[in-house]
Design an enzyme around this catalytic site. Structure first.
Site, short mmCIF file in Angstrom:
data_model
loop_
_atom_site.label_atom_id
_atom_site.label_comp_id
_atom_site.label_asym_id
_atom_site.label_seq_id
_atom_site.Cartn_x
_atom_site.Cartn_y
_atom_site.Cartn_z
N LEU A 234 2.52 80.19 1.96
CA LEU A 234 1.99 80.11 3.33
C LEU A 234 3.09 80.58 4.27
CD1 LEU A 234 0.27 76.60 3.58
CD2 LEU A 234 -0.84 78.82 3.47
N ALA B 114 8.37 81.57 10.00
CA ALA B 114 7.99 82.69 9.13
C ALA B 114 9.19 83.13 8.29
CB ALA B 114 7.49 83.85 9.99
N ASN B 115 8.91 83.77 7.18
CA ASN B 115 9.93 84.38 6.31
C ASN B 115 10.98 83.39 5.79
OD1 ASN B 115 8.73 86.89 6.88
ND2 ASN B 115 9.88 86.98 8.81
N ARG B 116 10.59 82.14 5.67
CA ARG B 116 11.51 81.09 5.17
C ARG B 116 12.72 80.90 6.08
NH1 ARG B 116 7.06 80.48 3.44
NH2 ARG B 116 6.71 79.63 1.39
N MET B 117 12.60 81.35 7.36
CA MET B 117 13.71 81.19 8.32
C MET B 117 13.46 79.90 9.11
SD MET B 117 15.88 83.73 8.17
CE MET B 117 16.47 84.11 9.82
#
Ligand code: FMN
Length: 215
Positions: free
Chosen positions: A8, A190-193
């Site tokens: 997700l 977003a983007n695991r940030m």
């Protein structure tokens, strides 16, 4: 079962170190209010991790019943497995995960029993059958032969304590407060940030120091 393709993207919020309040309690209240507004089911349900002298961690859900000025309170059986762990080692960690908000709150601190009077006041506010249930589950986490044994004890206690008769507060049951030493707020991005801001209590003057952690 393979879940390795399940992903997700978390995009519902953000957290800036510059704009978080000085007190983590303010942020915790605000996030709890958001969870209530978003109709998270039982937003005060938290995973509680304890570890006794056997050095084997245990985790289970309990319900946070109060946020005080110093920590959080939950109620349980003092003779349960968790009660035994806490008696041996007061350090514990709890975790809230509110999927609907893409948020996690992680709290660590030390646990102590609250005043018996306060526990009794809360016990007496509980529904009558929950009060009876607390007496049935003694010792909580102990083995029981089968469900019938539990149900017979429940019925016997219901007969001994009909609705109009006060159920005494068990001595083995009550509240614990976790005094917060550290609390981390995690907001999915977003983007695991992801954003992670941790507050640590300075033991010299009880002020709070914040840090951003790598996700
Ligand atoms: C949603 C939910 C809420 C729970 N709330 C409590 C609670 O407030 N207090 C409690 O003692 N157990 C609660 N339990 C049960 C515990 O997870 C656990 O089974 C029980 O306390 C025994 O844990 P122990 O053997 O580690 O001591 C709850 C379980 C769930 C799933």
């Amino acid at each position: 079962m393979d879940f390795s393709d399940q992903r997700l993207s978390y995009e519902k919020g953000q957290l800036d170190q510059q704009s978080v309040p000085e007190s983590p309690f303010e942020l915790f209240h605000s996030w709890m209010n958001d969870a209530i507004e978003q109709k998270v089911q039982e937003p005060y349900a938290m995973s509680l991790a304890t570890c006794g002298t056997d050095m084997k961690p245990s985790v289970r859900i309990v319900l946070m019943r109060e946020i005080t000025e110093t920590g959080i309170v939950f109620y349980t059986n003092y003779q349960s497995a968790k009660g035994q762990d806490i008696a041996e080692n007061p350090n514990a960690e709890v975790l809230f995960f509110w999927h609907e908000l893409e948020r996690q709150v992680r709290i660590s601190g030390s646990i102590a029993k609250i005043d018996a009077d306060k526990s009794a006041a809360y016990f007496q506010k509980r529904p009558h059958d929950s009060q009876v249930g607390a007496w049935v589950s003694q010792p909580q986490s102990g083995e029981v032969a089968n469900r019938e044994v539990m149900e017979q004890t429940f019925e016997q206690l219901q007969a001994d304590y009909p609705e109009n008769k006060e159920v005494p507060t068990p001595e083995f049951w009550g509240g614990y407060e976790i005094t917060i030493d550290e609390i981390e707020f995690w907001q999915g991005r977003a983007n695991r940030m992801h954003d992670r801001i941790v507050y640590t209590c300075d033991s010299d003057d009880s002020s709070w120091i914040t840090k951003r952690l790598l996700p």
